[in-house]
Scaffold this motif. Structure first.
Motif, PDB file in Angstrom:
ATOM      1  N   GLU A 141       0.850  -1.194   0.000  1.00 42.14           N
ATOM      2  CA  GLU A 141       0.000   0.000   0.000  1.00 42.14           C
ATOM      3  C   GLU A 141       0.881   1.236   0.000  1.00 42.14           C
ATOM      4  OE1 GLU A 141      -2.726  -0.063   3.278  1.00 42.14           O
ATOM      5  OE2 GLU A 141      -3.284  -2.155   2.905  1.00 42.14           O
ATOM      6  N   LEU A 142       0.459   2.259  -0.728  1.00 49.15           N
ATOM      7  CA  LEU A 142       1.150   3.546  -0.750  1.00 49.15           C
ATOM      8  C   LEU A 142       0.259   4.574  -0.070  1.00 49.15           C
ATOM      9  CD1 LEU A 142       2.408   3.524  -4.441  1.00 49.15           C
ATOM     10  CD2 LEU A 142       3.687   2.904  -2.383  1.00 49.15           C
ATOM     11  N   HIS A 143       0.813   5.312   0.864  1.00 51.28           N
ATOM     12  CA  HIS A 143       0.063   6.325   1.604  1.00 51.28           C
ATOM     13  C   HIS A 143       0.925   7.571   1.754  1.00 51.28           C
ATOM     14  CE1 HIS A 143      -3.124   3.581   2.969  1.00 51.28           C
ATOM     15  NE2 HIS A 143      -2.160   2.686   3.100  1.00 51.28           N
ATOM     16  N   GLY A 144       0.303   8.610   2.244  1.00 48.66           N
ATOM     17  CA  GLY A 144       1.038   9.802   2.638  1.00 48.66           C
ATOM     18  C   GLY A 144       1.246  10.811   1.535  1.00 48.66           C
TER      19      GLY A 144
ATOM     20  N   ALA B 132       6.600  14.107  -1.063  1.00 51.31           N
ATOM     21  CA  ALA B 132       7.634  14.106  -0.019  1.00 51.31           C
ATOM     22  C   ALA B 132       8.986  13.703  -0.597  1.00 51.31           C
ATOM     23  CB  ALA B 132       7.244  13.140   1.094  1.00 51.31           C
ATOM     24  N   SER B 133      10.048  14.282  -0.059  1.00 54.79           N
ATOM     25  CA  SER B 133      11.399  13.945  -0.513  1.00 54.79           C
ATOM     26  C   SER B 133      11.937  12.703   0.188  1.00 54.79           C
ATOM     27  CB  SER B 133      12.339  15.120  -0.270  1.00 54.79           C
ATOM     28  OG  SER B 133      12.430  15.399   1.113  1.00 54.79           O
ATOM     29  N   GLN B 134      11.234  12.223   1.214  1.00 53.56           N
ATOM     30  CA  GLN B 134      11.653  11.031   1.949  1.00 53.56           C
ATOM     31  C   GLN B 134      10.492  10.056   2.064  1.00 53.56           C
ATOM     32  OE1 GLN B 134      13.011  12.825   5.628  1.00 53.56           O
ATOM     33  NE2 GLN B 134      15.125  12.611   4.967  1.00 53.56           N
TER      34      GLN B 134
ATOM     35  N   LEU C 100       2.158  10.303  10.211  1.00 58.17           N
ATOM     36  CA  LEU C 100       3.418  10.256   9.460  1.00 58.17           C
ATOM     37  C   LEU C 100       3.219  10.599   7.989  1.00 58.17           C
ATOM     38  CD1 LEU C 100       5.126   7.113  11.015  1.00 58.17           C
ATOM     39  CD2 LEU C 100       5.716   9.510  11.360  1.00 58.17           C
ATOM     40  N   GLY C 101       2.015  10.327   7.483  1.00 63.73           N
ATOM     41  CA  GLY C 101       1.726  10.597   6.078  1.00 63.73           C
ATOM     42  C   GLY C 101       1.678  12.078   5.731  1.00 63.73           C
ATOM     43  N   LYS C 102       1.598  12.925   6.727  1.00 60.48           N
ATOM     44  CA  LYS C 102       1.603  14.366   6.456  1.00 60.48           C
ATOM     45  C   LYS C 102       2.961  14.824   5.942  1.00 60.48           C
ATOM     46  CE  LYS C 102      -1.780  15.265  10.068  1.00 60.48           C
ATOM     47  NZ  LYS C 102      -1.978  15.818  11.411  1.00 60.48           N
ATOM     48  N   LYS C 103       4.022  14.165   6.376  1.00 57.43           N
ATOM     49  CA  LYS C 103       5.376  14.585   6.028  1.00 57.43           C
ATOM     50  C   LYS C 103       6.072  13.619   5.065  1.00 57.43           C
ATOM     51  CE  LYS C 103       9.792  15.918   8.029  1.00 57.43           C
ATOM     52  NZ  LYS C 103      10.555  16.155   9.243  1.00 57.43           N
ATOM     53  N   TYR C 104       5.744  12.329   5.148  1.00 51.33           N
ATOM     54  CA  TYR C 104       6.482  11.307   4.406  1.00 51.33           C
ATOM     55  C   TYR C 104       5.584  10.552   3.422  1.00 51.33           C
ATOM     56  CZ  TYR C 104       9.738  11.935   8.273  1.00 51.33           C
ATOM     57  OH  TYR C 104      10.588  12.478   9.204  1.00 51.33           O
TER      58      TYR C 104
END
Length: 62
Positions: free
Chosen positions: A14-17, A21-23, A45-49
């Motif tokens: 699954e892909l989330h976030g 994001a650069s990371q 965590l998905g807000k940043k990554y």
């Protein structure tokens, strides 16, 4: 999502976030768990990554 491996096994991921994001963070669950084990972390965590959740594949021997 499912991805078929060359040996015929299927890998679930699954892909989330944040797609921009650069990371990225990759989450591997334990043997008796699934990607659902990380549900409590995905939102914050998905807000940043960019998050990649992977169900481990194993083949029984015998």
């Amino acid at each position: 999502m499912r991805h078929r491996l060359p040996d015929g096994l299927e890998l679930h991921y699954e892909l989330h976030g944040n797609a921009d994001a650069s990371q990225a963070m990759v989450f591997l669950n334990g043997l008796s768990q699934s990607t659902a084990a990380w549900a409590g972390l995905v939102h914050n965590l998905g807000k940043k990554y960019r998050l990649v959740l992977v169900d481990l594949v194993f083949r029984a021997v015998g």
